[in-house]
Design a protein around this motif. Structure first.
Motif, PDB file in Angstrom:
ATOM      1  N   GLY A   1      27.906  52.690  51.885  1.00 39.34           N
ATOM      2  CA  GLY A   1      26.496  52.614  51.523  1.00 39.34           C
ATOM      3  C   GLY A   1      26.215  52.841  50.057  1.00 39.34           C
ATOM      4  N   SER A   2      27.234  53.187  49.260  1.00 38.18           N
ATOM      5  CA  SER A   2      27.004  53.382  47.829  1.00 38.18           C
ATOM      6  C   SER A   2      27.978  52.598  46.953  1.00 38.18           C
ATOM      7  N   SER A   3      29.115  52.206  47.503  1.00 40.29           N
ATOM      8  CA  SER A   3      30.040  51.352  46.760  1.00 40.29           C
ATOM      9  C   SER A   3      29.748  49.898  47.130  1.00 40.29           C
ATOM     10  N   ILE A   4      30.261  48.971  46.330  1.00 39.48           N
ATOM     11  CA  ILE A   4      30.004  47.556  46.588  1.00 39.48           C
ATOM     12  C   ILE A   4      31.330  46.829  46.796  1.00 39.48           C
ATOM     13  N   SER A   5      31.536  46.332  48.015  1.00 41.52           N
ATOM     14  CA  SER A   5      32.729  45.542  48.326  1.00 41.52           C
ATOM     15  C   SER A   5      32.449  44.055  48.181  1.00 41.52           C
ATOM     16  N   GLY A   6      31.186  43.680  48.365  1.00 39.36           N
ATOM     17  CA  GLY A   6      30.798  42.280  48.290  1.00 39.36           C
ATOM     18  C   GLY A   6      29.317  42.135  48.568  1.00 39.36           C
ATOM     19  N   ILE A   7      28.902  40.888  48.695  1.00 35.97           N
ATOM     20  CA  ILE A   7      27.521  40.581  49.063  1.00 35.97           C
ATOM     21  C   ILE A   7      27.575  39.345  49.946  1.00 35.97           C
ATOM     22  N   VAL A   8      26.675  39.279  50.904  1.00 34.31           N
ATOM     23  CA  VAL A   8      26.634  38.132  51.807  1.00 34.31           C
ATOM     24  C   VAL A   8      25.187  37.740  52.031  1.00 34.31           C
ATOM     25  N   SER A   9      24.934  36.437  51.964  1.00 33.84           N
ATOM     26  CA  SER A   9      23.572  35.933  52.076  1.00 33.84           C
ATOM     27  C   SER A   9      23.450  34.974  53.253  1.00 33.84           C
ATOM     28  N   GLU A  10      22.212  34.616  53.547  1.00 34.27           N
ATOM     29  CA  GLU A  10      21.959  33.604  54.579  1.00 34.27           C
ATOM     30  C   GLU A  10      22.706  32.320  54.250  1.00 34.27           C
ATOM     31  N   ARG A  11      22.721  31.976  53.000  1.00 35.42           N
ATOM     32  CA  ARG A  11      23.404  30.760  52.548  1.00 35.42           C
ATOM     33  C   ARG A  11      24.896  30.813  52.900  1.00 35.42           C
ATOM     34  N   ASP A  12      25.529  31.981  52.710  1.00 33.88           N
ATOM     35  CA  ASP A  12      26.944  32.131  53.060  1.00 33.88           C
ATOM     36  C   ASP A  12      27.164  31.877  54.549  1.00 33.88           C
ATOM     37  N   VAL A  13      26.279  32.415  55.379  1.00 31.17           N
ATOM     38  CA  VAL A  13      26.399  32.243  56.825  1.00 31.17           C
ATOM     39  C   VAL A  13      26.268  30.768  57.199  1.00 31.17           C
ATOM     40  N   VAL A  14      25.261  30.112  56.661  1.00 30.03           N
ATOM     41  CA  VAL A  14      25.029  28.700  56.989  1.00 30.03           C
ATOM     42  C   VAL A  14      26.222  27.850  56.585  1.00 30.03           C
TER      43      VAL A  14
END
Length: 142
Positions: free
Chosen positions: A44-57
């Motif tokens: 909850g405080s470190s960043i491993s990545g980011i994922v968006s709706e666009r990634d899912v689609v």
């Protein structure tokens, strides 16, 4: 205007998801919070990545519905652009436009401190222009 100013107005709460969560669990977070991207984080405080709706689609199109049972780590973006709280909004707007990024996590002392969207950046720019306009109109009416 600084990014920290935007966070003061919108808050610092950031939706996160663990990398081992399923894409279906991710979709529940996106839908439940009415947001377009989630920071992937172990704690909850470190960043491993980011994922968006666009990634899912895109992954649904490429891999089919089986992707819904895969781990978020299999579809997330690992090279995450971040910004500090003292970053200038105009500079971030340019970065977001140039790199076609809609969500940027904000970090403070190496920890997740918030997230800004392109909508937040545009809104702050419009507010700044409205304030400048009001000052100019006031000046001209004196």
């Amino acid at each position: 205007m600084l990014i920290g100013t935007i966070l003061q107005g919108k808050g610092t709460e950031v939706a996160t998801v663990r990398p081992d969560a399923t894409v279906t669990e991710l979709l529940a977070i996106l839908s439940g919070n009415n947001i377009g991207a989630v920071v992937v984080s172990e704690d909850g405080s470190s960043i491993s990545g980011i994922v968006s709706e666009r990634d899912v689609v895109r992954r649904l199109h490429d891999r089919g519905p089986g992707v819904l049972d895969e781990a978020v780590s299999s579809i997330m973006t690992t090279e995450v652009r971040t910004c500090p709280t003292d970053a200038d909004v105009d500079d971030l707007r340019q970065t977001m436009t140039t790199h076609r990024i809609r969500h940027v996590p904000v970090v403070d002392s190496g920890r997740l401190a918030g997230i800004v969207s392109i909508g937040d950046v545009v809104k702050s720019s419009i507010e700044a222009l409205e304030t400048e306009k009001a000052h100019l109109v006031d000046y001209l009416q004196r």
